[in-house]
Write an enzyme that holds these catalytic residues in place. Sequence first.
Site: not given
Length: 344
Positions: A146, A150
């Site tokens: 994640y 990102k």
Amino acid sequence: MGKGKSGKMKVLVTGATGFLGGAVIRKLKEAGHFVIAAARSNPSEELKRTADSILRGDLSDISYTDECVEGADAVIHTAAKPGVFGDYEEYYESNVVATENLLDSCRENGVRCFVYTGTPSSVFDMRNQSGIDETAPYPENFFSPYPKTKAIAERKVLEASDGDNLRTVSLRPHLIWGPGDRHLFPRLVDRVKKGTMVFVNGGKNMIDATYVDNAADAHVLAAEKLFSDDWERISGKAYFITNGEPKSLKEILDSMTDAAGLPRIKRNIPGFIAYAAGIVMEFLHKAVGSSNEPLLTRFVVKEFMMDHWFDMSAAQRDLGYKPAVSFEEGIKRLGKWASENGMV
């Protein structure tokens, strides 16, 4: 819809069925803007009432993103694959490819304003972050797909800022919470009820948490600033967004369990034991090919151990951001919502 005397915009919001996306849409409508909602799942009745237009599809499809941005003045991109464990390619598709498609579609269709929902996790180096500002670098190593994806997407967004043709900004709200939350608060309630929730090192680390309406306000402010004649002040920059009230993790979770009418968390484990357990659980999940998130991972343990609070003076200065809802008021609203929805 171009810029007129009113300064009203036609805004595409991705992740429209999500917690933050829904709040952003409500704030945009309160400000009098026209809203196009991009959603992959079925829209709620509230979204049908709030948005001016709803387009369903997958952001990994460039023809869909072209359709979504057509005629828009600005894009607020809140959609992302959350979580801390799972297949990297799935995270890359949802968090990077979707962002690239939206940026390409904006360039092709003359959409000049792009607000990206980033995360402080993209600069988390597994150490204490006490009052850091936006000069903090991206870490060399990531321990979860994640934050890595990102960070990649945020870089692409900020690098896409090329003057008046495309103006971009990334906002980094930390731990968004409040009524309607379907991620943080429900997971906390579930784990407390199951007795699996524990503190690491007593929960003494200081944390910033952001009430959802405050995070949504920041997104609207950023879009309006990019749309204004003062866009150069913020284009190509990232901003931390918080409530400006760092508290210990224990105080935050105690307040939330109180709001849910649940007993406070009593169990605690030392950090070195938790980290070792995270290593073992990650290994076992990968060994059996499980995509389910382990109870503990190295990333989660470090999040539970380390300080995470940020200097938001840049957002205050450049965006005019000021948290309207305090932590105390937010907890009252959370408790009321939890009661009305049978969680107490």
